[in-house]
Design a protein around this motif. Structure first.
Motif: not given
Length: 147
Positions: A1-4, A111-122, A124-134
């Motif tokens: 997982m990236s530092v960002t 509830l709003g904080l947990t939505l933020g945590a759920a969005f964190c998954g996006v 994580i996905w972006a971090s894990d797949n950045l090179v492939e998408v580029e």
């Protein structure tokens, strides 16, 4: 997982997001849940909602004008509409203080904080797949130029 990612989200938020990602949805989904997911995807897809979540996550409690400054580029009308929709969904608490001039503050609910945590998954996905998408974008662009 990236530092960002680890600098932007807490370990608990990342763990919650990873738990959401690992959970397999049930085969027969309650139609009310399906409707809520559809509504929330629309809300989360709205950039202003996610920017409000991010600003309030980072700052805690903010007055309307400070929230507008933190987001940048949002009109007063759009911020008002976004906050009302988020308040209706239970994502934001609005506190009005009986002073002159009126003082109003906004804070994410649990509830709003947990939505933020759920969005964190996006994130994580972006971090894990950045090179492939580029790589995919570069290949597509190259093909389009030659095509």
């Amino acid at each position: 997982m990236s530092v960002t990612i680890t600098a932007k989200f807490t370990a608990d938020e990342i763990a919650t997001a990873e738990r959401y990602v690992a959970t397999t949805p049930p085969a027969d989904i309650d139609p009310r849940i399906e409707a809520l997911v559809t509504e929330l995807i629309g809300r989360v897809a709205d950039k202003w909602t996610m920017m409000v979540v991010e600003a309030l996550t980072e700052s805690g409690t903010l007055r309307f004008s400070r929230l507008a400054e933190a987001i940048g580029g949002i009109s007063q009308k759009m911020l008002t509409q976004t906050l009302r929709a988020m308040e209706r969904d239970g994502l934001v608490n609005r506190t009005v203080y009986p002073v002159v001039p009126p003082k109003v503050e906004y804070r994410l609910t649990q509830l709003g904080l947990t939505l933020g945590a759920a969005f964190c998954g996006v994130w994580i996905w972006a971090s894990d797949n950045l090179v492939e998408v580029e790589k995919a974008r570069a290949a597509f662009d190259q093909h389009a130029l030659n095509g």
